[in-house]
Design a protein around this motif. Structure first.
Motif, PDB file in Angstrom:
ATOM      1  N   UNK A  88     -20.166 -46.809  18.768  1.00 23.10           N
ATOM      2  CA  UNK A  88     -20.895 -47.851  19.473  1.00 23.10           C
ATOM      3  C   UNK A  88     -21.563 -47.230  20.701  1.00 23.10           C
ATOM      4  N   UNK A  89     -22.820 -47.488  20.869  1.00 27.48           N
ATOM      5  CA  UNK A  89     -23.538 -46.892  21.985  1.00 27.48           C
ATOM      6  C   UNK A  89     -23.209 -47.622  23.277  1.00 27.48           C
ATOM      7  N   UNK A  90     -23.595 -46.998  24.382  1.00 23.20           N
ATOM      8  CA  UNK A  90     -23.337 -47.601  25.688  1.00 23.20           C
ATOM      9  C   UNK A  90     -24.043 -48.945  25.832  1.00 23.20           C
ATOM     10  N   UNK A  91     -25.270 -49.042  25.293  1.00 22.93           N
ATOM     11  CA  UNK A  91     -26.034 -50.281  25.397  1.00 22.93           C
ATOM     12  C   UNK A  91     -25.326 -51.426  24.681  1.00 22.93           C
ATOM     13  N   UNK A  92     -24.777 -51.160  23.518  1.00 22.66           N
ATOM     14  CA  UNK A  92     -24.058 -52.203  22.779  1.00 22.66           C
ATOM     15  C   UNK A  92     -22.772 -52.602  23.488  1.00 22.66           C
ATOM     16  N   UNK A  93     -22.081 -51.622  24.063  1.00 21.73           N
ATOM     17  CA  UNK A  93     -20.857 -51.929  24.799  1.00 21.73           C
ATOM     18  C   UNK A  93     -21.153 -52.784  26.024  1.00 21.73           C
ATOM     19  N   UNK A  94     -22.252 -52.491  26.707  1.00 23.54           N
ATOM     20  CA  UNK A  94     -22.631 -53.280  27.880  1.00 23.54           C
ATOM     21  C   UNK A  94     -22.961 -54.710  27.470  1.00 23.54           C
ATOM     22  N   UNK A  95     -23.709 -54.879  26.377  1.00 25.13           N
ATOM     23  CA  UNK A  95     -24.041 -56.222  25.917  1.00 25.13           C
ATOM     24  C   UNK A  95     -22.811 -56.984  25.442  1.00 25.13           C
ATOM     25  N   UNK A  96     -21.865 -56.285  24.829  1.00 21.15           N
ATOM     26  CA  UNK A  96     -20.628 -56.931  24.417  1.00 21.15           C
ATOM     27  C   UNK A  96     -19.848 -57.411  25.631  1.00 21.15           C
ATOM     28  N   UNK A  97     -19.733 -56.557  26.621  1.00 22.72           N
ATOM     29  CA  UNK A  97     -19.045 -56.946  27.860  1.00 22.72           C
ATOM     30  C   UNK A  97     -19.782 -58.098  28.541  1.00 22.72           C
ATOM     31  N   UNK A  98     -21.113 -58.034  28.597  1.00 21.91           N
ATOM     32  CA  UNK A  98     -21.907 -59.103  29.209  1.00 21.91           C
ATOM     33  C   UNK A  98     -21.719 -60.429  28.486  1.00 21.91           C
ATOM     34  N   UNK A  99     -21.711 -60.388  27.164  1.00 25.41           N
ATOM     35  CA  UNK A  99     -21.557 -61.635  26.413  1.00 25.41           C
ATOM     36  C   UNK A  99     -20.188 -62.260  26.658  1.00 25.41           C
ATOM     37  N   UNK A 100     -19.155 -61.453  26.722  1.00 32.86           N
ATOM     38  CA  UNK A 100     -17.813 -61.976  26.999  1.00 32.86           C
ATOM     39  C   UNK A 100     -17.741 -62.534  28.415  1.00 32.86           C
ATOM     40  N   UNK A 101     -18.308 -61.813  29.380  1.00 29.33           N
ATOM     41  CA  UNK A 101     -18.284 -62.279  30.772  1.00 29.33           C
ATOM     42  C   UNK A 101     -19.073 -63.569  30.947  1.00 29.33           C
ATOM     43  N   UNK A 102     -20.216 -63.673  30.289  1.00 28.60           N
ATOM     44  CA  UNK A 102     -21.033 -64.878  30.416  1.00 28.60           C
ATOM     45  C   UNK A 102     -20.342 -66.060  29.736  1.00 28.60           C
ATOM     46  N   UNK A 103     -19.701 -65.839  28.608  1.00 29.43           N
ATOM     47  CA  UNK A 103     -18.965 -66.931  27.958  1.00 29.43           C
ATOM     48  C   UNK A 103     -17.804 -67.415  28.822  1.00 29.43           C
TER      49      UNK A 103
END
Length: 92
Positions: free
Chosen positions: A1-16
């Motif tokens: 998993x690239x850094x960009x995908x990991x950041x978006x995954x973390x962002x989606x969890x934080x926003x939820x």
């Protein structure tokens, strides 16, 4: 998993997680404040959907539909806030 995908995954969890507060408040507040919290909740959930689509590599849908929709909803939130604020000023 690239850094960009990991950041978006973390962002989606934080926003939820952050969406839980306005959703919770929208059940307990009354009147014009309820309208604002519902609009804010919808905006936050759509923004979370944007990050989720980015995680699953649906960038086209996220960038062409979801991102403009979330921007539009944020503008609507601001306009509704201004309208409610002006109505409260006039009535006092």
């Amino acid at each position: 998993m690239t850094d960009f995908l990991e950041i978006n995954l973390f962002d989606s969890i934080a926003v939820l997680i952050a969406a839980a507060i306005p959703i919770y408040l929208s059940f307990y507040v009354q009147g014009s404040l309820r309208i604002l919290t519902v609009l804010l909740s919808i905006f936050v959930l759509i923004h979370a959907l944007y990050h989720i689509l980015e995680v699953f590599e649906y960038e086209d849908i996220a960038d062409t539909i979801i991102l403009p929709l979330s921007i539009l909803l944020l503008i609507v939130f601001g306009l509704v806030y201004l309208r409610i604020r002006n109505l409260i000023k006039v009535s006092t």
